[in-house]
Design a protein around this motif. Structure first.
Motif, PDB file in Angstrom:
ATOM      1  N   ALA A  23       5.889   8.008   9.133  1.00 12.05           N
ATOM      2  CA  ALA A  23       4.620   8.640   9.493  1.00 12.05           C
ATOM      3  C   ALA A  23       4.882  10.021  10.083  1.00 12.05           C
ATOM      4  CB  ALA A  23       3.851   7.769  10.477  1.00 12.05           C
ATOM      5  N   ALA A  24       5.919  10.132  10.901  1.00  9.53           N
ATOM      6  CA  ALA A  24       6.276  11.417  11.510  1.00  9.53           C
ATOM      7  C   ALA A  24       6.726  12.390  10.420  1.00  9.53           C
ATOM      8  CB  ALA A  24       7.356  11.231  12.547  1.00  9.53           C
ATOM      9  N   ASP A  25       7.532  11.883   9.479  1.00 10.08           N
ATOM     10  CA  ASP A  25       7.973  12.726   8.364  1.00 10.08           C
ATOM     11  C   ASP A  25       6.771  13.200   7.530  1.00 10.08           C
ATOM     12  OD1 ASP A  25      10.604  12.579   9.077  1.00 10.08           O
ATOM     13  OD2 ASP A  25      11.155  11.061   7.563  1.00 10.08           O
ATOM     14  N   LEU A  26       5.850  12.288   7.313  1.00 10.00           N
ATOM     15  CA  LEU A  26       4.648  12.633   6.546  1.00 10.00           C
ATOM     16  C   LEU A  26       3.821  13.678   7.287  1.00 10.00           C
ATOM     17  CD1 LEU A  26       3.051  12.029   3.981  1.00 10.00           C
ATOM     18  CD2 LEU A  26       1.893  10.222   5.230  1.00 10.00           C
ATOM     19  N   THR A  27       3.698  13.534   8.586  1.00  6.47           N
ATOM     20  CA  THR A  27       2.952  14.500   9.395  1.00  6.47           C
ATOM     21  C   THR A  27       3.632  15.864   9.348  1.00  6.47           C
ATOM     22  OG1 THR A  27       2.237  12.727  10.874  1.00  6.47           O
ATOM     23  CG2 THR A  27       2.052  14.954  11.695  1.00  6.47           C
ATOM     24  N   ILE A  28       4.964  15.864   9.480  1.00  7.79           N
ATOM     25  CA  ILE A  28       5.719  17.114   9.430  1.00  7.79           C
ATOM     26  C   ILE A  28       5.575  17.742   8.046  1.00  7.79           C
ATOM     27  CG2 ILE A  28       8.054  18.078   9.464  1.00  7.79           C
ATOM     28  CD1 ILE A  28       8.713  16.086  11.710  1.00  7.79           C
ATOM     29  N   ARG A  29       5.686  16.884   7.018  1.00  8.24           N
ATOM     30  CA  ARG A  29       5.565  17.398   5.653  1.00  8.24           C
ATOM     31  C   ARG A  29       4.173  17.997   5.427  1.00  8.24           C
ATOM     32  NH1 ARG A  29       7.676  13.730   0.929  1.00  8.24           N
ATOM     33  NH2 ARG A  29       9.634  14.571   1.667  1.00  8.24           N
ATOM     34  N   SER A  30       3.135  17.334   5.926  1.00 10.85           N
ATOM     35  CA  SER A  30       1.761  17.848   5.795  1.00 10.85           C
ATOM     36  C   SER A  30       1.631  19.174   6.537  1.00 10.85           C
ATOM     37  CB  SER A  30       0.757  16.858   6.352  1.00 10.85           C
ATOM     38  OG  SER A  30       0.733  15.706   5.571  1.00 10.85           O
ATOM     39  N   ALA A  31       2.242  19.252   7.727  1.00 16.27           N
ATOM     40  CA  ALA A  31       2.173  20.500   8.506  1.00 16.27           C
ATOM     41  C   ALA A  31       2.913  21.619   7.786  1.00 16.27           C
ATOM     42  CB  ALA A  31       2.753  20.283   9.896  1.00 16.27           C
ATOM     43  N   VAL A  32       4.083  21.290   7.190  1.00 16.28           N
ATOM     44  CA  VAL A  32       4.860  22.283   6.449  1.00 16.28           C
ATOM     45  C   VAL A  32       4.068  22.743   5.230  1.00 16.28           C
ATOM     46  CG1 VAL A  32       6.937  22.619   5.047  1.00 16.28           C
ATOM     47  CG2 VAL A  32       7.107  21.553   7.299  1.00 16.28           C
ATOM     48  N   GLU A  33       3.450  21.775   4.500  1.00 13.30           N
ATOM     49  CA  GLU A  33       2.651  22.131   3.337  1.00 13.30           C
ATOM     50  C   GLU A  33       1.472  23.014   3.730  1.00 13.30           C
ATOM     51  OE1 GLU A  33       1.415  18.712   1.097  1.00 13.30           O
ATOM     52  OE2 GLU A  33       3.442  18.259   0.431  1.00 13.30           O
ATOM     53  N   ALA A  34       0.819  22.696   4.829  1.00 19.94           N
ATOM     54  CA  ALA A  34      -0.313  23.503   5.307  1.00 19.94           C
ATOM     55  C   ALA A  34       0.165  24.903   5.684  1.00 19.94           C
ATOM     56  CB  ALA A  34      -0.988  22.826   6.493  1.00 19.94           C
ATOM     57  N   THR A  35       1.328  24.975   6.368  1.00 22.97           N
ATOM     58  CA  THR A  35       1.875  26.279   6.753  1.00 22.97           C
ATOM     59  C   THR A  35       2.255  27.077   5.526  1.00 22.97           C
ATOM     60  OG1 THR A  35       2.691  25.340   8.832  1.00 22.97           O
ATOM     61  CG2 THR A  35       3.657  27.408   8.116  1.00 22.97           C
ATOM     62  N   LEU A  36       2.917  26.405   4.568  1.00 25.28           N
ATOM     63  CA  LEU A  36       3.297  27.097   3.331  1.00 25.28           C
ATOM     64  C   LEU A  36       2.056  27.561   2.558  1.00 25.28           C
ATOM     65  CD1 LEU A  36       6.311  24.989   2.024  1.00 25.28           C
ATOM     66  CD2 LEU A  36       6.366  27.294   2.999  1.00 25.28           C
ATOM     67  N   GLY A  37       1.016  26.734   2.529  1.00 20.21           N
ATOM     68  CA  GLY A  37      -0.241  27.111   1.881  1.00 20.21           C
ATOM     69  C   GLY A  37      -0.860  28.320   2.575  1.00 20.21           C
ATOM     70  N   SER A  38      -0.816  28.306   3.898  1.00 27.83           N
ATOM     71  CA  SER A  38      -1.360  29.434   4.662  1.00 27.83           C
ATOM     72  C   SER A  38      -0.546  30.699   4.414  1.00 27.83           C
ATOM     73  CB  SER A  38      -1.366  29.084   6.149  1.00 27.83           C
ATOM     74  OG  SER A  38      -1.796  30.180   6.904  1.00 27.83           O
ATOM     75  N   VAL A  39       0.800  30.552   4.401  1.00 26.97           N
ATOM     76  CA  VAL A  39       1.676  31.694   4.131  1.00 26.97           C
ATOM     77  C   VAL A  39       1.415  32.213   2.725  1.00 26.97           C
ATOM     78  CG1 VAL A  39       4.083  32.384   3.781  1.00 26.97           C
ATOM     79  CG2 VAL A  39       3.446  31.074   5.808  1.00 26.97           C
ATOM     80  N   LEU A  40       1.287  31.309   1.744  1.00 31.12           N
ATOM     81  CA  LEU A  40       1.005  31.707   0.366  1.00 31.12           C
ATOM     82  C   LEU A  40      -0.327  32.460   0.294  1.00 31.12           C
ATOM     83  CD1 LEU A  40       1.750  31.683  -2.623  1.00 31.12           C
ATOM     84  CD2 LEU A  40       0.582  29.482  -2.816  1.00 31.12           C
ATOM     85  N   HIS A  41      -1.335  31.939   0.992  1.00 30.68           N
ATOM     86  CA  HIS A  41      -2.635  32.607   1.022  1.00 30.68           C
ATOM     87  C   HIS A  41      -2.507  34.004   1.646  1.00 30.68           C
ATOM     88  CE1 HIS A  41      -6.921  33.220   1.352  1.00 30.68           C
ATOM     89  NE2 HIS A  41      -6.782  33.463   2.654  1.00 30.68           N
ATOM     90  N   ASP A  42      -1.745  34.112   2.732  1.00 34.22           N
ATOM     91  CA  ASP A  42      -1.529  35.418   3.393  1.00 34.22           C
ATOM     92  C   ASP A  42      -0.789  36.389   2.468  1.00 34.22           C
ATOM     93  OD1 ASP A  42      -2.815  34.428   5.605  1.00 34.22           O
ATOM     94  OD2 ASP A  42      -0.982  34.119   6.796  1.00 34.22           O
TER      95      ASP A  42
END
Length: 123
Positions: free
Chosen positions: A9-28
């Protein structure tokens, strides 16, 4: 097992946070790219506006010179026409004087001939 589930669950949360950050970086990055293109377009447009302004100034200067040359040619044309008229009038006067002189010479010759005839008739 619970430990594994909680770690998953922690890995999934981290992965979701990384994906969200990467999505935000990609959008930027995409937004930055779009802004860079807009800035380049704006700079190019400004460059061409400046160039167009300089060309307008040069055109106006040339147009002013053309107008000045046209006026000068018109002035010279009027002067030339005036001189032609003066010369023509002078030539007409000379022609009239010449004809008057020729008529006077003919008249004097006629008078001379008449006097000669009169003298011969008297002698």
């Amino acid at each position: 097992m619970e430990h594994l589930l909680s770690q998953a669950a922690a890995d999934l949360t981290i992965r979701s946070a990384v994906e969200a950050t990467l999505g935000s970086v990609l959008h930027d990055v995409e937004a930055a790219y779009t802004l860079e293109q807009a800035l380049r377009n704006h700079n190019a447009l400004q460059h061409y506006r400046d160039k167009l302004g300089a060309l307008k100034v040069r055109y106006e200067e040339r147009e002013a010179l053309w107008e000045e040359e046209r006026r000068e040619k018109e002035r010279l044309g009027l002067l030339l026409t005036e001189e032609i008229v003066k010369l023509s009038a002078h030539e007409l006067k000379e022609e009239k004087l010449k004809k008057d002189m020729e008529m006077k010479i003919k008249q004097l010759e006629i008078e001379r001939n008449d006097l000669l005839k009169l003298q011969q008739a008297q002698s």
